[in-house]
Each structure stands twice: as structure tokens, then as C-alpha cells.
Motif scaffolding. Sequence first.
Motif, PDB file in Angstrom:
ATOM      1  N   GLY A  43     -14.417  10.612  16.166  1.00 33.86           N
ATOM      2  CA  GLY A  43     -14.202   9.841  14.942  1.00 33.86           C
ATOM      3  C   GLY A  43     -12.734   9.581  14.709  1.00 33.86           C
ATOM      4  N   GLY A  44     -12.360   8.335  14.566  1.00 38.18           N
ATOM      5  CA  GLY A  44     -10.948   7.999  14.413  1.00 38.18           C
ATOM      6  C   GLY A  44     -10.373   8.471  13.097  1.00 38.18           C
ATOM      7  N   MET A  45     -10.908   7.958  11.990  1.00 38.59           N
ATOM      8  CA  MET A  45     -10.366   8.328  10.688  1.00 38.59           C
ATOM      9  C   MET A  45     -10.701   9.766  10.327  1.00 38.59           C
ATOM     10  N   LEU A  46     -11.734  10.348  10.952  1.00 35.72           N
ATOM     11  CA  LEU A  46     -12.050  11.752  10.693  1.00 35.72           C
ATOM     12  C   LEU A  46     -10.873  12.647  11.054  1.00 35.72           C
ATOM     13  N   ASN A  47     -10.205  12.331  12.153  1.00 37.43           N
ATOM     14  CA  ASN A  47      -9.033  13.117  12.545  1.00 37.43           C
ATOM     15  C   ASN A  47      -7.936  13.035  11.500  1.00 37.43           C
ATOM     16  N   ALA A  65      -9.145  15.020   8.358  1.00 37.07           N
ATOM     17  CA  ALA A  65      -9.386  16.436   8.613  1.00 37.07           C
ATOM     18  C   ALA A  65      -8.096  17.197   8.900  1.00 37.07           C
ATOM     19  N   LEU A  66      -7.166  16.595   9.660  1.00 42.27           N
ATOM     20  CA  LEU A  66      -5.925  17.303   9.970  1.00 42.27           C
ATOM     21  C   LEU A  66      -5.108  17.555   8.708  1.00 42.27           C
ATOM     22  N   SER A  67      -4.972  16.543   7.856  1.00 42.30           N
ATOM     23  CA  SER A  67      -4.215  16.728   6.615  1.00 42.30           C
ATOM     24  C   SER A  67      -4.876  17.770   5.729  1.00 42.30           C
ATOM     25  N   ILE A 111      -5.390   9.989   1.466  1.00 48.34           N
ATOM     26  CA  ILE A 111      -6.498  10.605   0.733  1.00 48.34           C
ATOM     27  C   ILE A 111      -6.503  12.119   0.959  1.00 48.34           C
ATOM     28  N   GLY A 112      -6.301  12.523   2.201  1.00 47.40           N
ATOM     29  CA  GLY A 112      -6.255  13.951   2.502  1.00 47.40           C
ATOM     30  C   GLY A 112      -5.103  14.655   1.806  1.00 47.40           C
ATOM     31  N   LEU A 113      -3.935  14.014   1.750  1.00 46.85           N
ATOM     32  CA  LEU A 113      -2.782  14.616   1.083  1.00 46.85           C
ATOM     33  C   LEU A 113      -3.035  14.804  -0.408  1.00 46.85           C
ATOM     34  N   LEU A 114      -3.597  13.795  -1.054  1.00 43.25           N
ATOM     35  CA  LEU A 114      -3.896  13.920  -2.480  1.00 43.25           C
ATOM     36  C   LEU A 114      -4.937  15.005  -2.723  1.00 43.25           C
ATOM     37  N   THR A 115      -5.876  15.152  -1.801  1.00 38.46           N
ATOM     38  CA  THR A 115      -6.898  16.187  -1.945  1.00 38.46           C
ATOM     39  C   THR A 115      -6.287  17.577  -1.856  1.00 38.46           C
ATOM     40  N   ILE A 116      -5.399  17.785  -0.896  1.00 39.08           N
ATOM     41  CA  ILE A 116      -4.817  19.118  -0.744  1.00 39.08           C
ATOM     42  C   ILE A 116      -3.887  19.443  -1.910  1.00 39.08           C
ATOM     43  N   LEU A 117      -3.264  18.432  -2.510  1.00 41.32           N
ATOM     44  CA  LEU A 117      -2.426  18.692  -3.675  1.00 41.32           C
ATOM     45  C   LEU A 117      -3.277  19.232  -4.815  1.00 41.32           C
ATOM     46  N   ILE A 143       0.830  -1.204   0.000  1.00 41.55           N
ATOM     47  CA  ILE A 143       0.000   0.000   0.000  1.00 41.55           C
ATOM     48  C   ILE A 143       0.866   1.257   0.000  1.00 41.55           C
ATOM     49  N   ALA A 144       1.915   1.271   0.814  1.00 41.89           N
ATOM     50  CA  ALA A 144       2.805   2.430   0.881  1.00 41.89           C
ATOM     51  C   ALA A 144       3.506   2.663  -0.453  1.00 41.89           C
ATOM     52  N   ASN A 145       3.970   1.586  -1.086  1.00 43.67           N
ATOM     53  CA  ASN A 145       4.649   1.728  -2.375  1.00 43.67           C
ATOM     54  C   ASN A 145       3.698   2.266  -3.445  1.00 43.67           C
ATOM     55  N   LYS A 146       2.457   1.785  -3.434  1.00 40.93           N
ATOM     56  CA  LYS A 146       1.483   2.272  -4.404  1.00 40.93           C
ATOM     57  C   LYS A 146       1.181   3.754  -4.180  1.00 40.93           C
ATOM     58  N   ALA A 147       1.145   4.150  -2.929  1.00 39.04           N
ATOM     59  CA  ALA A 147       0.886   5.559  -2.627  1.00 39.04           C
ATOM     60  C   ALA A 147       2.017   6.449  -3.153  1.00 39.04           C
ATOM     61  N   TRP A 148       3.272   6.029  -2.954  1.00 41.94           N
ATOM     62  CA  TRP A 148       4.407   6.801  -3.462  1.00 41.94           C
ATOM     63  C   TRP A 148       4.412   6.831  -4.985  1.00 41.94           C
ATOM     64  N   GLN A 149       4.079   5.721  -5.614  1.00 43.87           N
ATOM     65  CA  GLN A 149       4.025   5.691  -7.076  1.00 43.87           C
ATOM     66  C   GLN A 149       2.940   6.628  -7.610  1.00 43.87           C
ATOM     67  N   GLY A 150       1.768   6.605  -6.964  1.00 42.14           N
ATOM     68  CA  GLY A 150       0.702   7.512  -7.384  1.00 42.14           C
ATOM     69  C   GLY A 150       1.090   8.967  -7.226  1.00 42.14           C
ATOM     70  N   LEU A 151       1.795   9.298  -6.132  1.00 40.77           N
ATOM     71  CA  LEU A 151       2.232  10.671  -5.917  1.00 40.77           C
ATOM     72  C   LEU A 151       3.239  11.099  -6.980  1.00 40.77           C
TER      73      LEU A 151
END
Length: 387
Positions: A270-274, A277-279, A196-202, A137-145
Motif C-alpha cells: 500500500g502506497g499511502m499506507l506507508n 503508518a510510518l508517521s 494526517i499522521g502528524l496531526l494524529t500523533i500530536l 496545500i503546504a501553506n494550509k498545513a503549516w497554518q493549521g499546525l
Amino acid sequence: MSRLGDLGARLYRGEAGYDFVAKRRLWYGVSILITILAFAGLGVRGLHMGVEFEGGAVFTTEATDVSVERAREVAEEASGSQALVQSLGNDGSLRIQVSGLDTDQSNLVREALADELGIPAQELNAELVGPSWGSQIANKAWQGLAIFMVLVAIYLAIAFEWRMAAAALIALIHDLTITVGVYALVGFEVTPGTVIGLLTILGYSLYDTVVVFDGLKETTKNYPKQTTYTYGELANRSLNATLVRSINTSVVALLPVAALLFIGGGVLGGGMLNDIALSLFVGLTAGAYSSIIIATPLVADFKMREPAVKAHDKKVLAKRAKREAEEEAGEGAGAQDGDDPADPAADAAGTHDDGTGEAAAAGSVVGPRRQPVSRNRGRNRPSGKRR
């Protein structure tokens, strides 16, 4: 019209503004300082990666009287690793997450938690995530970025020019660095929601930057044909014209994100909300900052290093200096015209009589200047008979 709307109109017309381009080195220094703090947070505390990336176990309890602190102590004593415990709502149920556990270690932690809760181990819900899956999952995220960055650079180079593409990429990296640094300093867990939040802010940061670049392109398209403004001045006028729009867009976007972070995450638990939302909150703020403070001043910096732009700016400044010198000379001549010895009061007031009985301001155009009356009439006249 509201004060903000009036300010926006004045900024658009160039009647007011802040010289971002001229003071760009100051803001570069501020951005570098923020980036250093972000890297310091990464170096000292590091990122708390979730089980989705490092592997581990997630335990979910039913309603219980066991506190969050006690559940964390039990999980850390049984596993020997740091545990993340979150309260799910108001019914007292808990989510206990421990990274880096294999199957045997997961069973030990499960039994310890079940004993503390006073329930059979089989009734405690447990999910085990393997480290290999998290690594994928981490490798796919870096490749997508990486793919996203390349596509952004190609698009901006085609739609605008390579200097704007370079400035936009620097601004995006700046936003990513700040967001990741804040995550390290706060200690929030990095989950798929964070990605998901990082890709959104980009995407949002890129949108804000493209809006500013479009205004810059429109303002400077006839730059070589005019001799009134330098490139840096035109870039600054363009930036000020879109300043209020950028601020309004950022504030409107931050309001629901702030509600998601402080109400959804803080009050509702909310766990994942944090994580999301923070990102989003940090990234949107950094994106609005970078599109104004970094992107356009960097483009101006790149352009002002070109020989053609340097030569044109030099021509503009020389013409401006000549015009100012002529205006100063004209003002000096106008001040001398006001010194009429026959009318000391008018000279003291800075006015003179134009021959019609009306006083005119010194330096204004009122017609031919009256010749001063000679007080030496009859003196130094050439000798000879008077005719």
C-alpha cells in the motif's frame, strides 16, 4: 495478579520507581542527541516531498512484466528527475511518480514509459498536479499546525498553568522533529497522508501528556502544607504512578499501527499506507517517550526555580536532615546500652537482659535501663563510722 500489574500497584503506592526527575539532565542529553540526529537527517538528505506539494505527474500502469527498477530508470532518464515507483498489489501494476514536471515534460515521460510497456501512450493513465496547488496545500498545513499549537497552549495554561503549557509545547515540538527527521533518514515521501499522521500523533502525544499532568496536579495540590517531600520528589512519585498506564496505552496503540506499517505497507504494497503508518509509528513512540522523559521533568525544573518552592524544599531537606541526625543519635545510644560488662555474651550478641530473664534487641524500648553493678563496692566510701 500479573507481574506487570503488581509492578504498577507498587509504583502507584510509591514502593518502587525510577527517579526520572533527579536524572533529568541525563535524559535531556539523550533527547538533544536524538534531535541533533534528526536535524542532521534533514540537512543531509532533506525531505522527499510528494507531487501534492511540489507538483508533478503520476502515471499508473495496468498489469505489466516491467520491473520496478526498470520503470524507475526509464522515468528518470526521460525526466531528469528522481522518480518514485511503487508496486500496486500482486498483479504487477505500477504507480510512477515524478515531481517537478510541467505539461511538456509529463508528455515526454508518458511516451517513454508507454514505449517500454509496449502500449499506446493514450492508454497510460497520467495525472498532472500543478506546483501552485501543492504550495497552497503546504501553506494550509503549516497554518493549521500553528493554530493547533496556539490553542493547545491556551487550553493547558487555563486548565493547569503556563509551566505545563510550555513543557507540553516543547514535548510536541520534540515529537514533530523526531518524526520528520526519521522521514528524511528513511527517504519516505511526504504526502497528505503524512500530514494526517502528524496531526494524529500530536493529538495522541497531547493526550498522554495531559494524563501525566493531571496526576502531577493532584499529587502536588497540598505541596505547601506538607514537609515530607520536595517538589521534585512529589513530581517523580506522580510520574511513576502513571508510568505503567502510559506504557500500556502506548503499546496497545502501537500494535495496530505496526501491523499497518509492516503488513499493510510491506506485504500488501500500500502506497499511502506507508506514509500514514510510518508517521504514526514514530510519532506514537516519540510521544510516549516525551510525556515521561521530557514533560514532567521540565515542569519540575520550572517549579523548582521559583523562590517559594526553593524555600519550601530547603525547609523539607533541613527537617529531614535533623530527623536523620536524631535517629543516628538514638541508634548510637541504643548500641551503648547493649554494652553490659556483666554479660559479655549478651553484649557480643547485641542483646541485654531487661530484668525479666528475656533478651531484647539492642536499641528497642524495653523499659527502664538497669543500672550497671558497681564492682568497687566499699571502695572510695567517705570516712566515718558505719551506721
